[in-house]
Enzyme design. Structure first.
Site, PDB file in Angstrom:
ATOM      1  N   TRP A   1      40.163  33.226  37.785  1.00  0.00           N
ATOM      2  CA  TRP A   1      40.730  34.180  38.866  1.00  0.00           C
ATOM      3  C   TRP A   1      41.607  35.242  38.133  1.00  0.00           C
ATOM      4  O   TRP A   1      41.950  36.297  38.854  1.00  0.00           O
ATOM      5  CB  TRP A   1      41.648  33.489  39.917  1.00  0.00           C
ATOM      6  CG  TRP A   1      42.953  32.894  39.417  1.00  0.00           C
ATOM      7  CD1 TRP A   1      43.369  32.403  38.161  1.00  0.00           C
ATOM      8  CD2 TRP A   1      44.311  33.153  40.235  1.00  0.00           C
ATOM      9  NE1 TRP A   1      44.555  31.967  38.141  1.00  0.00           N
ATOM     10  CE2 TRP A   1      45.308  32.434  39.176  1.00  0.00           C
ATOM     11  CE3 TRP A   1      44.728  33.586  41.418  1.00  0.00           C
ATOM     12  CZ2 TRP A   1      46.358  32.409  39.694  1.00  0.00           C
ATOM     13  CZ3 TRP A   1      45.782  33.371  41.765  1.00  0.00           C
ATOM     14  CH2 TRP A   1      46.824  32.987  40.997  1.00  0.00           C
TER      15      TRP A   1
ATOM     16  N   GLU B   1      50.238  25.502  38.561  1.00  0.00           N
ATOM     17  CA  GLU B   1      49.551  24.150  38.016  1.00  0.00           C
ATOM     18  C   GLU B   1      50.465  23.251  37.599  1.00  0.00           C
ATOM     19  O   GLU B   1      49.771  22.059  36.729  1.00  0.00           O
ATOM     20  CB  GLU B   1      48.600  24.814  36.784  1.00  0.00           C
ATOM     21  CG  GLU B   1      47.668  25.595  37.377  1.00  0.00           C
ATOM     22  CD  GLU B   1      46.557  26.077  36.231  1.00  0.00           C
ATOM     23  OE1 GLU B   1      46.939  25.921  35.042  1.00  0.00           O
ATOM     24  OE2 GLU B   1      45.658  26.644  36.620  1.00  0.00           O
TER      25      GLU B   1
ATOM     26  N   GLN C   1      54.009  29.014  37.664  1.00  0.00           N
ATOM     27  CA  GLN C   1      54.139  30.857  37.827  1.00  0.00           C
ATOM     28  C   GLN C   1      54.142  30.940  39.342  1.00  0.00           C
ATOM     29  O   GLN C   1      54.280  29.919  40.191  1.00  0.00           O
ATOM     30  CB  GLN C   1      52.508  31.097  37.418  1.00  0.00           C
ATOM     31  CG  GLN C   1      51.661  30.317  38.202  1.00  0.00           C
ATOM     32  CD  GLN C   1      50.216  30.548  37.257  1.00  0.00           C
ATOM     33  OE1 GLN C   1      50.156  29.433  36.135  1.00  0.00           O
ATOM     34  NE2 GLN C   1      49.316  31.395  37.425  1.00  0.00           N
TER      35      GLN C   1
END
Ligand code: BGC
Length: 637
Positions: A248, A388, A501
């Protein structure tokens, strides 16, 4: 040169014209004396099949015999795994050729090279080392004498031509006919054209200025000028990290820069998704769904190529299970987002009619099947969001909001196609099995897909149960030099409110019109301090810079921005050797343009709302909106 002394060594990359220069003075350890050497090389931006090296040698202290060896080398590997099988090789006089094939897919690469010099009294001799053929060239230099050798290399693959060797040879002959100066000028012209449309000028901050130009340079050299079957990998072509796979990163971080300033290159990269949709269909089917589901990591065919197991970084004898290829599903909506953005910015109806809409509808079909009906609406359980550090979560806010957006756009686009190309709609409906019920279902899912947004506080919960997790005791980790995931362990991070993030904040940036001030502030205040800015993902800092600008906090934005700016130029994360951080580079551009300049497109115009750090004197760039070029020039009075 491993004997003797090297002095005055310097190496420059000239970002303006895409040339790498190296110079040094070498003094022999015998009595041969001193030599000045300069090297200049470029991979032509005007002709992607052409590479050029110029070497100049000057004998400073007396007559000397000089020998130069130049070859085409097939002995290159990827972390110890050789790339190439040898197919053929040859060398004679000034010419050399090499044909190799990739080891499993058997794609051929053919290269032909020629050495030319500015001196008459030069002898050439072929050298036929297996897999490394070359030319040896000798001359005698008088004191102060110099000579220049140019190596022109033309290369073609079996993806470009039926007979790549013949194609490379004829390309080489043409390059020889044109000569170094012409080739160099064509290359420089192509760069001038690129910078003319894409440069960003930043006055008052040399480090930031260099960082943005370096980032754009890296992105440009990673993009193919004319190939619709490739995209840009997470590490561009500059290193073996992630093995060239496309994530992505490309659609969400890298593409906006191209969409706004080099739309034809953006289109090529979106065509890559069209040309690999078979892989996305296979992925959906393998998971038991209809429609098309894009791979988290994609390569040539579009099939999922995320490794399932990788060696544990703490103990390489053990393996870690990587779940992203199985359940990081938001990429399918991210691709739809990039397509929509490309259309809004360029107005390329042709593309939208033949490629964009079919992709968005076929992937919407996947979502229609993937969502789970629950008592109070729909859910998406067992996923990984952008953050993640948390895996197997239910109702990740980013994923659900992007899916909702995707389905709304799918309904809108089908209607647009119905109005503008009714014959296409009939064919598409038939091919994809879209009926009135499909559209009703998409609307229903978009209206009732779970999204935990508290109207009182404005807070969005990153996923079900996130707020119940304990916080990290940050004070205990004040002087850490490693990521929170490596300190807490994979499960430890999974069980804490710590983010790798931007996740909710990423969503606010992408769908910024959908969220009010209160929501922006509440989520920034909540998630920004819980994010692992320095050691988490390199994708985060630029987005936090953009978000801080939306909150009118350019001082904080600047800190995040510089963290992104230093990812490669100062190797701030210690992994620049794996390759350029493409997403961070693309994020820098977005932080400047959407964040600090506050660019927003309106129906047929645009507006900017500048919020520059106090020491920035000027921020200037241009972009193209529906075929028309606009300049933005913000100057501090
Ligand atoms: C990030 C992902 C990114 C990938 C490739 C991971 O570390 O968390 O968001 O797509 O790297 O850059």
């Amino acid at each position: 040169m491993d004997r003797g002394r090297v002095e005055d060594y310097a190496r420059y990359i000239d970002l303006r014209s895409g040339v790498l220069r190296r110079r040094l003075r070498w003094t022999s350890d015998g009595d041969i004396g001193r030599f000045d050497l300069t090297f200049e090389r470029f991979a032509s931006l005007a002709d992607p099949h052409l590479m050029v090296v110029r070497v100049q040698v000057q004998a400073l202290d007396g007559p000397a015999s000089v020998e130069i060896q130049a070859s085409l080398n097939s002995h290159v590997d990827n972390w110890g795994h050789p790339h190439w099988d040898l197919v053929s090789q040859g060398s004679s006089h000034q010419m050399v050729s090499l044909e190799v094939a990739t080891r499993s897919t058997q794609k051929t690469l053919a290269m032909s090279a020629q050495l030319t010099t500015n001196r008459e009294d030069v002898s050439f001799e072929g050298r036929d080392d297996r897999g490394n053929p070359g030319i040896r060239l000798r001359t005698e230099l008088e004191e102060g004498g110099s000579f220049t050798v140019d190596k022109l290399v033309a290369m073609y693959t079996s993806r470009d031509a039926d007979d790549p060797l013949a194609a490379s040879q004829s390309n080489l002959l043409e390059a020889i006919r044109l000569g170094y100066e012409v080739l160099f000028n064509e290359h420089k012209d192509a760069w001038r054209e690129f910078w003319n449309r894409s440069d960003v000028i930043l006055e008052g901050d040399d480090e930031a200025q260099l960082a943005i130009r370096h980032a754009l340079f890296q992105l440009r050299i990673a993009a193919s000028s004319d190939d619709e079957r490739v995209s840009i990998g997470a590490k561009t072509l500059s290193g073996f990290g992630y093995r060239g796979h496309v994530f992505w990163d490309n659609e969400i971080f890298v593409l906006p820069f191209f969409t706004y300033t080099q739309p034809s290159l953006a289109r090529n990269m979106l065509m890559y998704r069209w040309n690999t949709i078979q892989g996305a269909r296979r992925k959906a089917a393998d998971n038991g769904y209809v429609g098309a589901q894009y791979a988290w990591e994609s390569a040539e065919s579009g099939d999922e190529v995320t490794p399932r197991w990788v060696p544990d970084w703490k103990d390489p004898t053990k393996k870690i299970r990587i779940w992203t290829g199985d359940i990081q599903i938001h990429i399918t909506a991210d691709i739809a987002y990039a397509i929509w953005q490309y259309w809004q910015v360029t107005g390329d109806d042709e593309f939208m009619r033949h490629v964009g809409t079919p992709i968005i509808l076929e992937t919407a079909i996947f979502w229609g099947d993937r969502v789970e009906p629950v008592s109070d609406g729909y859910a998406l359980s067992q996923v990984i969001g952008p953050d993640e550090y948390h895996h197997h979560v239910d109702n990740n806010a980013f994923t659900n909001a992007m899916v909702r957006w995707h389905l709304e756009k799918a309904v809108e686009l089908r209607e647009w196609l119905h109005q503008t190309a009714p014959e296409d709609v009939t064919a598409l409906d038939r091919r994809l099995g879209i009926t009135a019920e499909t559209l009703t279902k998409w609307r229903d899912i978009a209206g009732r897909l779970k999204f935990n947004h508290d109207p009182k506080t404005g807070l969005i919960e990153q996923f079900d149960g996130f707020f119940e997790l304990p916080d990290v005791e940050w004070d205990r980790y004040g002087d850490r030099t490693a990521s929170m995931q490596s300190l807490l362990g994979i499960e430890g991070a999974n069980q804490h409110q710590v983010l790798k993030q931007a996740d909710v904040i990423m969503l606010l940036c992408l769908l910024r019109d959908q969220f009010d001030d209160k929501t922006w502030r509440a989520n920034w205040d909540y998630y920004n301090p819980r994010t692992d800015h320095s050691y988490g993902s390199s994708l985060g800092p630029a987005i936090h810079a953009w978000a801080a600008c939306e909150l009118e906090r350019p001082d904080i934005a600047y800190k995040h921005f510089m963290r992104a700016a230093r990812a490669d130029l100062q190797d701030a994360r210690g992994n620049a050797g794996d390759g350029i951080h493409a997403a961070s580079a693309g994020g820098l551009w977005q932080a400047l343009v959407f964040g600090f300049a506050g660019l927003e497109l309106t129906q047929d115009s645009h507006r900017v709302s500048p919020r520059l750090p106090t020491h920035w004197k000027r921020l200037s760039f241009s972009f193209c909106h529906r075929g028309e070029r606009h300049e933005v020039d913000i100057r501090r009075a």
